[in-house]
Design a protein around this motif. Sequence first.
Motif, PDB file in Angstrom:
ATOM      1  N   ASP A  26       0.824  -1.213   0.000  1.00 11.98           N
ATOM      2  CA  ASP A  26       0.000   0.000   0.000  1.00 11.98           C
ATOM      3  C   ASP A  26       0.861   1.267   0.000  1.00 11.98           C
ATOM      4  O   ASP A  26       0.609   2.199  -0.758  1.00 11.98           O
ATOM      5  CB  ASP A  26      -0.945   0.020   1.203  1.00 11.98           C
ATOM      6  CG  ASP A  26      -2.087  -0.962   1.074  1.00 11.98           C
ATOM      7  OD1 ASP A  26      -2.369  -1.414  -0.056  1.00 11.98           O
ATOM      8  OD2 ASP A  26      -2.701  -1.288   2.109  1.00 11.98           O
ATOM      9  N   VAL A  27       1.877   1.280   0.855  1.00  8.27           N
ATOM     10  CA  VAL A  27       2.761   2.441   0.923  1.00  8.27           C
ATOM     11  C   VAL A  27       3.485   2.626  -0.403  1.00  8.27           C
ATOM     12  O   VAL A  27       3.568   3.738  -0.940  1.00  8.27           O
ATOM     13  CB  VAL A  27       3.768   2.301   2.093  1.00  8.27           C
ATOM     14  CG1 VAL A  27       4.857   3.364   2.014  1.00  8.27           C
ATOM     15  CG2 VAL A  27       3.042   2.354   3.419  1.00  8.27           C
ATOM     16  N   PHE A  28       4.008   1.539  -0.947  1.00  2.70           N
ATOM     17  CA  PHE A  28       4.715   1.614  -2.228  1.00  2.70           C
ATOM     18  C   PHE A  28       3.789   2.131  -3.323  1.00  2.70           C
ATOM     19  O   PHE A  28       4.159   3.039  -4.082  1.00  2.70           O
ATOM     20  CB  PHE A  28       5.276   0.246  -2.612  1.00  2.70           C
ATOM     21  CG  PHE A  28       5.856   0.231  -3.998  1.00  2.70           C
ATOM     22  CD1 PHE A  28       7.122   0.737  -4.240  1.00  2.70           C
ATOM     23  CD2 PHE A  28       5.125  -0.263  -5.062  1.00  2.70           C
ATOM     24  CE1 PHE A  28       7.650   0.745  -5.523  1.00  2.70           C
ATOM     25  CE2 PHE A  28       5.634  -0.256  -6.347  1.00  2.70           C
ATOM     26  CZ  PHE A  28       6.908   0.245  -6.575  1.00  2.70           C
ATOM     27  N   LEU A  29       2.598   1.556  -3.406  1.00  3.90           N
ATOM     28  CA  LEU A  29       1.671   1.927  -4.473  1.00  3.90           C
ATOM     29  C   LEU A  29       1.266   3.395  -4.371  1.00  3.90           C
ATOM     30  O   LEU A  29       1.269   4.112  -5.382  1.00  3.90           O
ATOM     31  CB  LEU A  29       0.443   1.020  -4.444  1.00  3.90           C
ATOM     32  CG  LEU A  29      -0.559   1.211  -5.571  1.00  3.90           C
ATOM     33  CD1 LEU A  29       0.091   0.986  -6.929  1.00  3.90           C
ATOM     34  CD2 LEU A  29      -1.730   0.261  -5.387  1.00  3.90           C
ATOM     35  N   LYS A  30       0.935   3.849  -3.190  1.00  5.10           N
ATOM     36  CA  LYS A  30       0.556   5.260  -3.015  1.00  5.10           C
ATOM     37  C   LYS A  30       1.695   6.186  -3.412  1.00  5.10           C
ATOM     38  O   LYS A  30       1.491   7.194  -4.095  1.00  5.10           O
ATOM     39  CB  LYS A  30       0.130   5.518  -1.572  1.00  5.10           C
ATOM     40  CG  LYS A  30      -1.208   4.936  -1.231  1.00  5.10           C
ATOM     41  CD  LYS A  30      -1.536   5.139   0.233  1.00  5.10           C
ATOM     42  CE  LYS A  30      -2.840   4.421   0.569  1.00  5.10           C
ATOM     43  NZ  LYS A  30      -3.106   4.430   2.005  1.00  5.10           N
ATOM     44  N   THR A  31       2.901   5.850  -2.982  1.00  9.93           N
ATOM     45  CA  THR A  31       4.061   6.678  -3.313  1.00  9.93           C
ATOM     46  C   THR A  31       4.344   6.641  -4.807  1.00  9.93           C
ATOM     47  O   THR A  31       4.572   7.680  -5.434  1.00  9.93           O
ATOM     48  CB  THR A  31       5.297   6.200  -2.528  1.00  9.93           C
ATOM     49  OG1 THR A  31       4.987   6.207  -1.134  1.00  9.93           O
ATOM     50  CG2 THR A  31       6.498   7.075  -2.799  1.00  9.93           C
ATOM     51  N   TYR A  32       4.321   5.459  -5.377  1.00 12.23           N
ATOM     52  CA  TYR A  32       4.597   5.302  -6.815  1.00 12.23           C
ATOM     53  C   TYR A  32       3.587   6.078  -7.650  1.00 12.23           C
ATOM     54  O   TYR A  32       3.963   6.804  -8.579  1.00 12.23           O
ATOM     55  CB  TYR A  32       4.574   3.819  -7.168  1.00 12.23           C
ATOM     56  CG  TYR A  32       4.877   3.526  -8.613  1.00 12.23           C
ATOM     57  CD1 TYR A  32       6.170   3.634  -9.108  1.00 12.23           C
ATOM     58  CD2 TYR A  32       3.865   3.133  -9.487  1.00 12.23           C
ATOM     59  CE1 TYR A  32       6.444   3.366 -10.429  1.00 12.23           C
ATOM     60  CE2 TYR A  32       4.135   2.864 -10.812  1.00 12.23           C
ATOM     61  CZ  TYR A  32       5.433   2.980 -11.281  1.00 12.23           C
ATOM     62  OH  TYR A  32       5.706   2.717 -12.598  1.00 12.23           O
ATOM     63  N   LEU A  33       2.315   5.938  -7.329  1.00 12.82           N
ATOM     64  CA  LEU A  33       1.281   6.625  -8.107  1.00 12.82           C
ATOM     65  C   LEU A  33       1.337   8.138  -7.916  1.00 12.82           C
ATOM     66  O   LEU A  33       1.039   8.890  -8.847  1.00 12.82           O
ATOM     67  CB  LEU A  33      -0.099   6.088  -7.751  1.00 12.82           C
ATOM     68  CG  LEU A  33      -0.371   4.649  -8.188  1.00 12.82           C
ATOM     69  CD1 LEU A  33      -1.724   4.174  -7.672  1.00 12.82           C
ATOM     70  CD2 LEU A  33      -0.272   4.496  -9.697  1.00 12.82           C
ATOM     71  N   SER A  34       1.729   8.584  -6.738  1.00 14.89           N
ATOM     72  CA  SER A  34       1.816  10.033  -6.513  1.00 14.89           C
ATOM     73  C   SER A  34       2.955  10.661  -7.308  1.00 14.89           C
ATOM     74  O   SER A  34       2.925  11.855  -7.595  1.00 14.89           O
ATOM     75  CB  SER A  34       1.980  10.343  -5.025  1.00 14.89           C
ATOM     76  OG  SER A  34       3.278  10.007  -4.575  1.00 14.89           O
TER      77      SER A  34
END
Length: 86
Positions: A26-34
């Motif tokens: 979740d943390v990776f995905l949120k950061t990556y998408l941002s």
Amino acid sequence: ARFLVELKRIGWKTPSSIPALDEAADVFLKTYLSRSRPEVRKHLPFYAAAICLRLATKDVGRQAARWSEKAEATLDEGLRVLAEGV
């Protein structure tokens, strides 16, 4: 996509680690998408499903212990990602 799929597969091997792996994903995905272009979110499920297909093919080729279960679970995950998203 590859990182997210690999986290999922690690969780299948060690179910007790699933909550921690889900949190990391979740943390990776949120950061990556941002930090990515807007269209990345739209294309991510396709790439995740393609990675699942590739890994399932490798599982079949290895024919290690429980290879059919691993391949089936990976293909199911690919279909889920296409239907529901990452």
